[in-house]
Design a protein around this motif. Structure first.
Motif, PDB file in Angstrom:
ATOM      1  N   ARG A 279       0.851  -1.212   0.000  1.00 53.02           N
ATOM      2  CA  ARG A 279       0.000   0.000   0.000  1.00 53.02           C
ATOM      3  C   ARG A 279       0.880   1.254   0.000  1.00 53.02           C
ATOM      4  O   ARG A 279       0.603   2.230  -0.690  1.00 53.02           O
ATOM      5  CB  ARG A 279      -0.906   0.020   1.239  1.00 53.02           C
ATOM      6  CG  ARG A 279      -2.245  -0.626   1.062  1.00 53.02           C
ATOM      7  CD  ARG A 279      -3.111   0.053  -0.001  1.00 53.02           C
ATOM      8  NE  ARG A 279      -3.472   1.432   0.331  1.00 53.02           N
ATOM      9  CZ  ARG A 279      -3.548   2.448  -0.520  1.00 53.02           C
ATOM     10  NH1 ARG A 279      -3.285   2.284  -1.792  1.00 53.02           N
ATOM     11  NH2 ARG A 279      -3.880   3.656  -0.103  1.00 53.02           N
ATOM     12  N   GLU A 282       2.139   1.771  -3.419  1.00 53.71           N
ATOM     13  CA  GLU A 282       1.085   2.324  -4.285  1.00 53.71           C
ATOM     14  C   GLU A 282       0.924   3.817  -4.053  1.00 53.71           C
ATOM     15  O   GLU A 282       0.788   4.598  -4.988  1.00 53.71           O
ATOM     16  CB  GLU A 282      -0.262   1.657  -3.957  1.00 53.71           C
ATOM     17  CG  GLU A 282      -0.545   0.403  -4.737  1.00 53.71           C
ATOM     18  CD  GLU A 282      -1.809  -0.274  -4.216  1.00 53.71           C
ATOM     19  OE1 GLU A 282      -1.813  -1.509  -4.202  1.00 53.71           O
ATOM     20  OE2 GLU A 282      -2.771   0.426  -3.790  1.00 53.71           O
ATOM     21  N   CYS A 283       0.943   4.199  -2.779  1.00 57.45           N
ATOM     22  CA  CYS A 283       0.792   5.628  -2.444  1.00 57.45           C
ATOM     23  C   CYS A 283       1.959   6.426  -3.025  1.00 57.45           C
ATOM     24  O   CYS A 283       1.775   7.539  -3.521  1.00 57.45           O
ATOM     25  CB  CYS A 283       0.731   5.845  -0.933  1.00 57.45           C
ATOM     26  SG  CYS A 283      -0.758   5.203  -0.182  1.00 57.45           S
ATOM     27  N   SER A 285       3.687   5.672  -5.736  1.00 54.36           N
ATOM     28  CA  SER A 285       3.494   5.803  -7.192  1.00 54.36           C
ATOM     29  C   SER A 285       2.448   6.863  -7.488  1.00 54.36           C
ATOM     30  O   SER A 285       2.563   7.622  -8.446  1.00 54.36           O
ATOM     31  CB  SER A 285       2.989   4.515  -7.839  1.00 54.36           C
ATOM     32  OG  SER A 285       3.678   3.444  -7.403  1.00 54.36           O
ATOM     33  N   ARG A 286       1.437   6.880  -6.660  1.00 53.98           N
ATOM     34  CA  ARG A 286       0.364   7.858  -6.869  1.00 53.98           C
ATOM     35  C   ARG A 286       0.895   9.291  -6.702  1.00 53.98           C
ATOM     36  O   ARG A 286       0.592  10.172  -7.503  1.00 53.98           O
ATOM     37  CB  ARG A 286      -0.755   7.565  -5.868  1.00 53.98           C
ATOM     38  CG  ARG A 286      -1.908   8.499  -5.903  1.00 53.98           C
ATOM     39  CD  ARG A 286      -2.825   8.199  -7.071  1.00 53.98           C
ATOM     40  NE  ARG A 286      -4.005   9.047  -7.019  1.00 53.98           N
ATOM     41  CZ  ARG A 286      -4.817   9.219  -8.046  1.00 53.98           C
ATOM     42  NH1 ARG A 286      -4.561   8.619  -9.192  1.00 53.98           N
ATOM     43  NH2 ARG A 286      -5.878   9.993  -7.924  1.00 53.98           N
ATOM     44  N   TYR A 287       1.695   9.510  -5.669  1.00 52.62           N
ATOM     45  CA  TYR A 287       2.312  10.839  -5.492  1.00 52.62           C
ATOM     46  C   TYR A 287       3.147  11.179  -6.724  1.00 52.62           C
ATOM     47  O   TYR A 287       3.146  12.297  -7.209  1.00 52.62           O
ATOM     48  CB  TYR A 287       3.237  10.845  -4.268  1.00 52.62           C
ATOM     49  CG  TYR A 287       2.594  11.206  -2.940  1.00 52.62           C
ATOM     50  CD1 TYR A 287       1.740  12.303  -2.804  1.00 52.62           C
ATOM     51  CD2 TYR A 287       2.901  10.481  -1.786  1.00 52.62           C
ATOM     52  CE1 TYR A 287       1.194  12.643  -1.566  1.00 52.62           C
ATOM     53  CE2 TYR A 287       2.362  10.810  -0.553  1.00 52.62           C
ATOM     54  CZ  TYR A 287       1.509  11.892  -0.451  1.00 52.62           C
ATOM     55  OH  TYR A 287       0.972  12.234   0.773  1.00 52.62           O
ATOM     56  N   GLU A 289       2.766  10.159  -9.771  1.00 53.92           N
ATOM     57  CA  GLU A 289       1.883  10.533 -10.887  1.00 53.92           C
ATOM     58  C   GLU A 289       1.358  11.947 -10.720  1.00 53.92           C
ATOM     59  O   GLU A 289       1.324  12.726 -11.653  1.00 53.92           O
ATOM     60  CB  GLU A 289       0.631   9.628 -10.880  1.00 53.92           C
ATOM     61  CG  GLU A 289       0.727   8.369 -11.671  1.00 53.92           C
ATOM     62  CD  GLU A 289      -0.453   7.461 -11.338  1.00 53.92           C
ATOM     63  OE1 GLU A 289      -1.591   7.960 -11.124  1.00 53.92           O
ATOM     64  OE2 GLU A 289      -0.232   6.245 -11.251  1.00 53.92           O
ATOM     65  N   LEU A 290       0.952  12.246  -9.484  1.00 47.37           N
ATOM     66  CA  LEU A 290       0.299  13.537  -9.253  1.00 47.37           C
ATOM     67  C   LEU A 290       1.282  14.703  -9.267  1.00 47.37           C
ATOM     68  O   LEU A 290       0.936  15.803  -9.681  1.00 47.37           O
ATOM     69  CB  LEU A 290      -0.444  13.521  -7.904  1.00 47.37           C
ATOM     70  CG  LEU A 290      -1.607  12.534  -7.788  1.00 47.37           C
ATOM     71  CD1 LEU A 290      -2.059  12.406  -6.340  1.00 47.37           C
ATOM     72  CD2 LEU A 290      -2.780  12.999  -8.650  1.00 47.37           C
ATOM     73  N   THR A 379      -5.724   7.509   1.461  1.00 49.05           N
ATOM     74  CA  THR A 379      -6.582   7.222   0.293  1.00 49.05           C
ATOM     75  C   THR A 379      -6.152   8.054  -0.907  1.00 49.05           C
ATOM     76  O   THR A 379      -5.476   9.064  -0.765  1.00 49.05           O
ATOM     77  CB  THR A 379      -8.060   7.551   0.597  1.00 49.05           C
ATOM     78  OG1 THR A 379      -8.161   8.964   0.810  1.00 49.05           O
ATOM     79  CG2 THR A 379      -8.569   6.801   1.821  1.00 49.05           C
ATOM     80  N   TYR A 380      -6.580   7.613  -2.083  1.00 49.11           N
ATOM     81  CA  TYR A 380      -6.279   8.377  -3.294  1.00 49.11           C
ATOM     82  C   TYR A 380      -6.892   9.773  -3.195  1.00 49.11           C
ATOM     83  O   TYR A 380      -6.294  10.755  -3.623  1.00 49.11           O
ATOM     84  CB  TYR A 380      -6.816   7.642  -4.533  1.00 49.11           C
ATOM     85  CG  TYR A 380      -5.903   6.514  -4.998  1.00 49.11           C
ATOM     86  CD1 TYR A 380      -4.707   6.243  -4.353  1.00 49.11           C
ATOM     87  CD2 TYR A 380      -6.232   5.754  -6.110  1.00 49.11           C
ATOM     88  CE1 TYR A 380      -3.864   5.219  -4.780  1.00 49.11           C
ATOM     89  CE2 TYR A 380      -5.392   4.725  -6.558  1.00 49.11           C
ATOM     90  CZ  TYR A 380      -4.220   4.471  -5.883  1.00 49.11           C
ATOM     91  OH  TYR A 380      -3.393   3.462  -6.322  1.00 49.11           O
ATOM     92  N   GLN A 383      -4.704  11.852  -1.189  1.00 48.88           N
ATOM     93  CA  GLN A 383      -3.480  12.201  -1.936  1.00 48.88           C
ATOM     94  C   GLN A 383      -3.763  13.265  -2.998  1.00 48.88           C
ATOM     95  O   GLN A 383      -2.946  14.159  -3.223  1.00 48.88           O
ATOM     96  CB  GLN A 383      -2.889  10.951  -2.599  1.00 48.88           C
ATOM     97  CG  GLN A 383      -2.232  10.027  -1.601  1.00 48.88           C
ATOM     98  CD  GLN A 383      -1.380   8.978  -2.297  1.00 48.88           C
ATOM     99  OE1 GLN A 383      -1.900   7.980  -2.769  1.00 48.88           O
ATOM    100  NE2 GLN A 383      -0.090   9.217  -2.390  1.00 48.88           N
ATOM    101  N   ASP A 384      -4.951  13.166  -3.634  1.00 50.42           N
ATOM    102  CA  ASP A 384      -5.319  14.188  -4.633  1.00 50.42           C
ATOM    103  C   ASP A 384      -5.326  15.556  -3.981  1.00 50.42           C
ATOM    104  O   ASP A 384      -4.827  16.533  -4.529  1.00 50.42           O
ATOM    105  CB  ASP A 384      -6.721  13.903  -5.201  1.00 50.42           C
ATOM    106  CG  ASP A 384      -6.718  12.680  -6.123  1.00 50.42           C
ATOM    107  OD1 ASP A 384      -5.616  12.204  -6.471  1.00 50.42           O
ATOM    108  OD2 ASP A 384      -7.814  12.208  -6.460  1.00 50.42           O
TER     109      ASP A 384
END
Ligand SMILES: Cc1ncc(COP(=O)(O)O)c(C=O)c1O
Length: 410
Positions: A279, A282-283, A285-287, A289-290, A379-380, A383-384
């Motif tokens: 997890r 994943e967080c 990778s999400r950062y 991307e954002l 959560t996504y 993070q958004d």
């Protein structure tokens, strides 16, 4: 703000989710009066050793104990010098000085924040010399025998261990890993052509189970992992007043045992470590991307091809770190700084004689790093929101717009 608050780390939710199992550990300890040692400690030691791919694990009272006792058991003592980095928690250096040795620093790599292997090589070649009488490596400035290297796997990413181990072999030095932030992190060893676990590569390694760690106790706890049976036995004695048999003290030791209740709790949480680490990845990778589009004004974590990091922390660098921290804080978002003052400039280490400018990469990092929220339950949507606030700030700051339009292209 209210429900919009995003903590830097959420330690409440995982405990709420595991409440029944964790409570059962307390009940079991109360019913059996098994507070010190016993099956819960032994079970945890066995399982954690397996997870780290080592033959031995010795539970101790904290990560600091783990480092100190591993160094002592490996033979580090007064008159020695031990190499580490200035960009770490103070416990790394405390453990070195508390066994009588002198911490000697080499700077970090600017992309990974871990020990820079080129600087390590340069220190060993240029700032040390082999003693004619016994061939031991001596630090020119202090006259101390250089005995060990303590690479720190900072923020959940392993230091580049292949070249560190090669240098250690070349100069006959011990390597004790500070894996206190790296439970479950992996390293692809080019020389062995296989993945290795954090804690399995040095003569021994130290883990911290401080509550906020990827694997955290409900109090203080730590462990030493090693494949060296003698070293493991020595740590077992050292953690228990130097005794292998009650009241027969072979050496002077410490009170550094792992509490049974903490061991029971750690055993339960350990079952979730892989999922929690995934997890976190994943967080991360999400950062990426954002925030990736703003990479000119915000430096994101770098994961080399040989690394599988477990993102204990997600650390970025920006120019106006204090203002960004304030901006996020006002929006209810928790952040941290790991760490604001490199160890060579800490008052506690004035005696080491280092000065501002000695380790420029660590110093530069210390004044610009900011740790964003990072925990398995992030959560996504959260993070958004964090990323939008960061982007608004860094874009506004760079182009001089007080608050750029949310979602504006960078
Ligand atoms: C890199 C590092 N080394 C050592 C320690 C010491 O661990 P403990 O707090 O369990 O003594 C920590 C814990 O914060 C750490 O992050």
């Amino acid at each position: 703000m209210g429900t919009n608050r995003i903590p830097f780390v959420d330690l409440v939710t995982p405990h709420r989710e595991l409440k029944e199992e964790l409570t059962a550990v307390f009940e079991h300890a109360l019913e059996t009066a098994g507070f010190i040692g016993g099956p819960m400690v032994e079970d945890f030691e066995r399982t954690f050793a397996r997870c780290c791919d080592t033959q031995h694990c010795v539970g101790v009272g904290s990560g600091t104990d783990a480092l100190r006792l591993a160094l002592i058991a490996a033979g580090v003592g007064p008159d020695d010098a031990v190499i580490t980095v200035p960009n770490t928690f103070i416990a790394t250096a405390e453990a070195i000085s508390q066994c009588g040795a002198l911490p000697r620093f080499v700077d970090i790599d600017e992309r990974t924040y871990n020990m820079d292997v080129n600087r390590l090589a340069a220190y060993l070649a240029d700032e040390c010399f082999p003693d004619d009488s016994d061939g031991k490596l001596v630090d020119k400035q202090t006259g101390r025998a250089v005995k060990a290297i303590v690479p720190v796997h900072l923020y959940g990413q392993m230091a580049d261990m292949d070249p560190i181990l090669e240098l250690a072999e070349k100069y006959n030095l011990l390597v004790i890993e500070d894996a206190c932030q790296a439970h479950g992190a992996e390293y692809f060893s080019r020389r062995e052509n296989r993945c290795k676990q954090a804690g399995s590569m040095g003569r021994a390694a130290a883990f911290s189970f401080y509550p906020g760690k990827n694997l955290g106790a409900c109090g203080e706890a730590g462990a030493v992992t090693t494949n060296d049976m003698e070293l493991a036995l020595k740590v077992r004695m050292l953690r228990d007043h130097g005794q292998a048999q009650k009241y027969y003290h072979e050496i002077e030791g410490y009170n550094g045992r792992l509490d049974s209740i903490q061991a029971g709790i750690l055993g339960i949480k350990l079952r979730h470590l892989t999922t929690w680490n995934e997890r976190r990845r994943e967080c991360a990778s999400r950062y990426q991307e954002l925030l990736g589009a703003a990479s000119e004004v915000i430096k994101l974590p770098f994961e080399p091809s040989w690394s599988k990091a477990v993102f204990h922390l997600y650390v970025v660098q920006v120019q106006n770190r204090e203002q960004l921290q304030k901006h996020l804080g006002e929006a209810g978002i928790g952040t941290g700084i790991h760490y604001p003052i490199p160890l060579h400039l800490q008052k506690a280490y004035e005696n080491l004689g280092y000065r501002q400018g000695d380790f420029p990469v660590s110093e530069e990092a210390a004044s610009h790093i900011l740790s964003l929220p990072m925990f398995p339950g992030l959560t996504y949507a959260q993070q958004d929101r964090i990323a939008q606030l960061v982007l608004d700030f860094v874009c506004g700051a760079t182009v001089g717009i007080p608050n750029s339009t949310p979602g504006a292209r960078l």
